[in-house]
Design an enzyme around this catalytic site. Structure first.
Site, PDB file in Angstrom:
ATOM      1  N   ASP A  32      -2.648  -8.259  11.684  1.00 49.41           N
ATOM      2  CA  ASP A  32      -4.001  -8.677  11.314  1.00 49.41           C
ATOM      3  C   ASP A  32      -4.516  -9.862  12.125  1.00 49.41           C
ATOM      4  O   ASP A  32      -5.716 -10.136  12.116  1.00 49.41           O
ATOM      5  CB  ASP A  32      -4.041  -9.028   9.817  1.00 49.41           C
TER       6      ASP A  32
ATOM      7  N   SER B  16       0.826  -1.221   0.000  1.00 53.73           N
ATOM      8  CA  SER B  16       0.000   0.000   0.000  1.00 53.73           C
ATOM      9  C   SER B  16       0.855   1.263   0.000  1.00 53.73           C
ATOM     10  O   SER B  16       0.558   2.219  -0.728  1.00 53.73           O
ATOM     11  CB  SER B  16      -0.970   0.000   1.187  1.00 53.73           C
TER      12      SER B  16
ATOM     13  N   ARG C   3       2.642  -4.584  16.881  1.00 53.26           N
ATOM     14  CA  ARG C   3       1.259  -4.126  16.710  1.00 53.26           C
ATOM     15  C   ARG C   3       0.285  -5.202  17.215  1.00 53.26           C
ATOM     16  O   ARG C   3      -0.788  -4.901  17.717  1.00 53.26           O
ATOM     17  CB  ARG C   3       0.989  -3.789  15.230  1.00 53.26           C
TER      18      ARG C   3
ATOM     19  N   HIS D 122       5.411 -12.638   7.703  1.00 53.77           N
ATOM     20  CA  HIS D 122       5.657 -11.256   7.272  1.00 53.77           C
ATOM     21  C   HIS D 122       6.863 -11.232   6.341  1.00 53.77           C
ATOM     22  O   HIS D 122       7.790 -12.028   6.485  1.00 53.77           O
ATOM     23  CB  HIS D 122       5.920 -10.336   8.469  1.00 53.77           C
TER      24      HIS D 122
ATOM     25  N   HIS E 164      -2.080  -8.830   2.095  1.00 53.51           N
ATOM     26  CA  HIS E 164      -1.768  -7.562   2.765  1.00 53.51           C
ATOM     27  C   HIS E 164      -2.949  -7.241   3.713  1.00 53.51           C
ATOM     28  O   HIS E 164      -3.308  -8.065   4.550  1.00 53.51           O
ATOM     29  CB  HIS E 164      -1.531  -6.501   1.677  1.00 53.51           C
TER      30      HIS E 164
HETATM   31  N1  CMX Z   1       0.696 -19.768   6.152  1.00 54.34           N
HETATM   32  C1  CMX Z   1       1.115 -20.687   5.257  1.00 54.34           C
HETATM   33  N2  CMX Z   1       2.206 -20.542   4.473  1.00 54.34           N
HETATM   34  C2  CMX Z   1       2.904 -19.395   4.623  1.00 54.34           C
HETATM   35  C3  CMX Z   1       2.552 -18.407   5.545  1.00 54.34           C
HETATM   36  C4  CMX Z   1       1.386 -18.612   6.320  1.00 54.34           C
HETATM   37  N3  CMX Z   1       0.950 -17.711   7.188  1.00 54.34           N
HETATM   38  N4  CMX Z   1       3.453 -17.393   5.463  1.00 54.34           N
HETATM   39  C5  CMX Z   1       4.342 -17.746   4.509  1.00 54.34           C
HETATM   40  N5  CMX Z   1       4.013 -18.953   3.994  1.00 54.34           N
HETATM   41  C6  CMX Z   1       4.659 -19.676   2.905  1.00 54.34           C
HETATM   42  C7  CMX Z   1       4.663 -18.822   1.653  1.00 54.34           C
HETATM   43  O1  CMX Z   1       3.409 -18.898   1.007  1.00 54.34           O
HETATM   44  C8  CMX Z   1       5.814 -19.410   0.886  1.00 54.34           C
HETATM   45  O2  CMX Z   1       5.378 -20.633   0.349  1.00 54.34           O
HETATM   46  P1  CMX Z   1       5.926 -21.167  -1.084  1.00 54.34           P
HETATM   47  O3  CMX Z   1       7.428 -21.240  -0.936  1.00 54.34           O
HETATM   48  O4  CMX Z   1       5.262 -22.496  -1.229  1.00 54.34           O
HETATM   49  O5  CMX Z   1       5.506 -20.154  -2.099  1.00 54.34           O
HETATM   50  C9  CMX Z   1       6.817 -19.745   2.002  1.00 54.34           C
HETATM   51  O6  CMX Z   1       6.037 -19.861   3.204  1.00 54.34           O
HETATM   52  C10 CMX Z   1       7.881 -18.694   2.211  1.00 54.34           C
HETATM   53  O7  CMX Z   1       7.254 -17.455   2.432  1.00 54.34           O
HETATM   54  P2  CMX Z   1       7.991 -16.306   3.273  1.00 54.34           P
HETATM   55  O8  CMX Z   1       9.239 -15.941   2.560  1.00 54.34           O
HETATM   56  O9  CMX Z   1       8.099 -16.718   4.697  1.00 54.34           O
HETATM   57  O10 CMX Z   1       6.918 -15.122   3.227  1.00 54.34           O
HETATM   58  P3  CMX Z   1       6.726 -13.995   2.133  1.00 54.34           P
HETATM   59  O11 CMX Z   1       7.644 -12.865   2.444  1.00 54.34           O
HETATM   60  O12 CMX Z   1       6.787 -14.559   0.756  1.00 54.34           O
HETATM   61  O13 CMX Z   1       5.211 -13.575   2.390  1.00 54.34           O
HETATM   62  C11 CMX Z   1       3.318 -12.964   3.645  1.00 54.34           C
HETATM   63  C12 CMX Z   1       4.809 -12.794   3.495  1.00 54.34           C
HETATM   64  C13 CMX Z   1       2.814 -11.977   4.695  1.00 54.34           C
HETATM   65  C14 CMX Z   1       2.628 -12.659   2.314  1.00 54.34           C
HETATM   66  C15 CMX Z   1       3.015 -14.420   4.061  1.00 54.34           C
HETATM   67  O14 CMX Z   1       3.614 -14.672   5.319  1.00 54.34           O
HETATM   68  C16 CMX Z   1       1.544 -14.757   4.132  1.00 54.34           C
HETATM   69  O15 CMX Z   1       0.960 -15.119   3.105  1.00 54.34           O
HETATM   70  N6  CMX Z   1       0.892 -14.637   5.335  1.00 54.34           N
HETATM   71  C17 CMX Z   1      -0.529 -14.844   5.480  1.00 54.34           C
HETATM   72  C18 CMX Z   1      -1.312 -13.626   4.995  1.00 54.34           C
HETATM   73  C19 CMX Z   1      -1.152 -12.460   5.945  1.00 54.34           C
HETATM   74  O16 CMX Z   1      -1.319 -12.583   7.152  1.00 54.34           O
HETATM   75  N7  CMX Z   1      -0.879 -11.275   5.386  1.00 54.34           N
HETATM   76  C20 CMX Z   1      -0.833 -10.012   6.176  1.00 54.34           C
HETATM   77  C21 CMX Z   1       0.563  -9.420   6.329  1.00 54.34           C
HETATM   78  C22 CMX Z   1       0.516  -8.126   7.108  1.00 54.34           C
HETATM   79  C23 CMX Z   1      -0.151  -7.035   6.314  1.00 54.34           C
HETATM   80  O17 CMX Z   1       0.394  -6.630   5.263  1.00 54.34           O
HETATM   81  O18 CMX Z   1      -1.244  -6.591   6.689  1.00 54.34           O
END
Ligand code: CMX
Length: 440
Positions: free
Chosen positions: A373, A241, A327, A318, A271
């Protein structure tokens, strides 16, 4: 010129000179290296932006102009003595770079009250959308309808000296922040409360009035809104964002266009939309298990089922943080203070005890800890605010404070159009073979 605008101008001019000197003396220094994996994998860890308002440390979490969230809770002016900080104060801190006095924060409250009038065509535009439209879509459409009021767009079309861009950008940002609670509350009441609207209360602060217009008069709910609006406001510059608002703004799109673009990014489930996904996920778990008080063993099984189905556990992980999000902790503290026996809040805490070791055991997730979140929805549900599809709109109203303060800085520091280089896989292959060096 207003007091805050004057202060901002003086700060920005001093900062601009400083930055010119830094670039002149150190502009050729390397700030890091970029690997091919980073280019393919979301540019993690590449430093490529300047955002003055806040800085995120992977271990410690967010600092706004050098202050952590607990420090802000101590140092920012509050509506109630010893209570949660006023988001007005945080905005002042992010914009001016100094801690506000109570008078400064109150001044912003009255400026935003003065600027809060939303023209009727904005409500008419929202009304043209079917009721089943997602609240974030209604919100962004409302912001786009408000773009008719942009001082910057008008000034640019008349012809404005580039040195003065920051001035109408500042006015647009203040107008937009002042009007967002009214637009958001209108959407909430239209969609969920029979289109019965509540007039603003000119005696209340920005977040307190927002709570009031949505129909929540409980003092502790108003405190929750002040905390919520403060902690969601900014998370340095690279998140979707903030980065999108900054990027679109770099094309000299006005603050309405830039912020709306950023909020379309916030509306993604990885996000800001994760806050609705968390509560949806917990409700689905409760339904599947047939209880609103699941055990840790039941939660663990549900987490496994989620992962087996190829879904993410919302609220966990994250891109930058590598520990529990402060937070999340601030909201946990609020929960402990105001609703320690709430079943749903307790479920959120049980999930916190259960999920990290499971995610850790997968070996691939870089951060198994909860983000902002994971907690917010349960606090809202406690007050009867159960319409979870609306939660990301609350996040969006708060995020305006950070991304628009940053946009003022972007123009005041005359940051140029953002335009990084991209490559094709065909060119990467040639480069690996040593046949193409044009982008080295
Ligand atoms: N549940 C399951 N799998 C997860 C996970 C979760 N909460 N968080 C990361 N992973 C997975 C990724 O999907 C990725 O899988 P692949 O290798 O199969 O593609 C792997 O773990 C490695 O990911 P990462 O490097 O640890 O995390 P990223 O930096 O790529 O992604 C984020 C970060 C936030 C998108 C991810 O942790 C996620 O999808 N979390 C759940 C959604 C969420 O809570 N988002 C809100 C974030 C805060 C905000 O912006 O408001």
């Amino acid at each position: 010129m207003g007091i805050i605008k004057d202060k901002f101008k003086a700060k920005a001019e001093a900062s601009s000179i400083e930055i010119k000197d830094i670039i002149k003396e150190h502009g050729n220094k390397k700030i890091g290296e970029v690997t091919l994996a980073q280019v393919y994998q979301g540019m993690r860890g590449i430093t490529g932006l300047v955002t003055e308002t806040s800085l995120l440390d992977a271990q410690e979490g967010i600092r706004f102009r050098g202050y952590t969230i607990p420090e802000l809770q101590q140092k920012l002016p509050a509506a109630i003595k010893g209570g949660e900080p006023l988001p007005e104060g945080l905005f002042y801190l992010m914009l001016v770079g100094e801690l506000p006095t109570e008078e400064d924060a109150n001044h912003i409250t009255s400026v935003w009250q003065r600027r809060s009038h939303v023209p009727n065509h904005v409500f008419a535009t929202i009304d043209a959308l079917p009721l089943n439209t997602h609240p974030m879509t209604m919100f962004v459409v409302g912001v786009m309808a408000l773009q008719t009021e942009s001082n910057f767009a008008k000034a640019y079309s008349k012809g404005i000296n580039k040195k003065d861009y920051w001035d109408p950008i500042y006015d647009d940002s203040m107008d937009l922040i002042a009007r967002l609670p009214r637009i958001a509350a209108y959407i909430y009441r239209r969609k969920y409360k029979n289109n019965e609207h509540i007039q603003p209360n000119g005696l209340l602060d920005w977040a307190g009035n927002f709570a009031h217009m949505m129909g929540y008069e409980d003092e502790s709910f108003k405190e929750l809104m002040r905390l919520y609006m403060t902690i969601h406001a900014d998370h340095e510059g690279g998140n979707v964002s903030a980065h999108t608002t900054h990027l679109v703004g770099s094309a000299l799109s006005d603050p309405f266009l830039s912020y709306a673009a950023g909020m379309n990014g916030l509306a993604g489930p990885l996000h800001g939309l994760a806050n609705q996904e968390v509560i949806k996920w917990i409700y689905e778990m409760q339904e599947k298990l047939g209880t609103d008080d699941p055990t840790k063993e039941q939660i663990a099984q549900y987490v496994q089922d989620t992962l087996t189905a190829g879904k993410v556990v919302p609220g966990y992980g994250h891109a930058v943080l590598r520990k529990t999000d402060p937070r999340f902790e601030a909201q946990m503290e609020f929960g402990n203070k105001h609703m320690a026996d709430d079943k749903l809040v307790n479920t959120v805490w049980k999930i916190y005890e259960t999920v990290p070791p499971i995610l850790q055991s997968l070996g691939k997730i870089k951060n198994p800890w909860p983000n902002v979140d994971a907690h917010s929805g349960a606090l809202l549900v406690h007050y009867g605010f159960v319409e979870y599809e609306f939660y990301t709109v609350l996040f969006a109203v708060s995020r305006a404070l950070g991304v628009l303060a940053s946009l003022c800085w972007d123009r005041a520091l005359a940051f140029p159009l953002e335009r990084p280089k991209s490559v094709t896989t065909a060119s990467v292959k040639l480069w690996i073979e040593g046949k193409d060096e044009i982008w080295e």
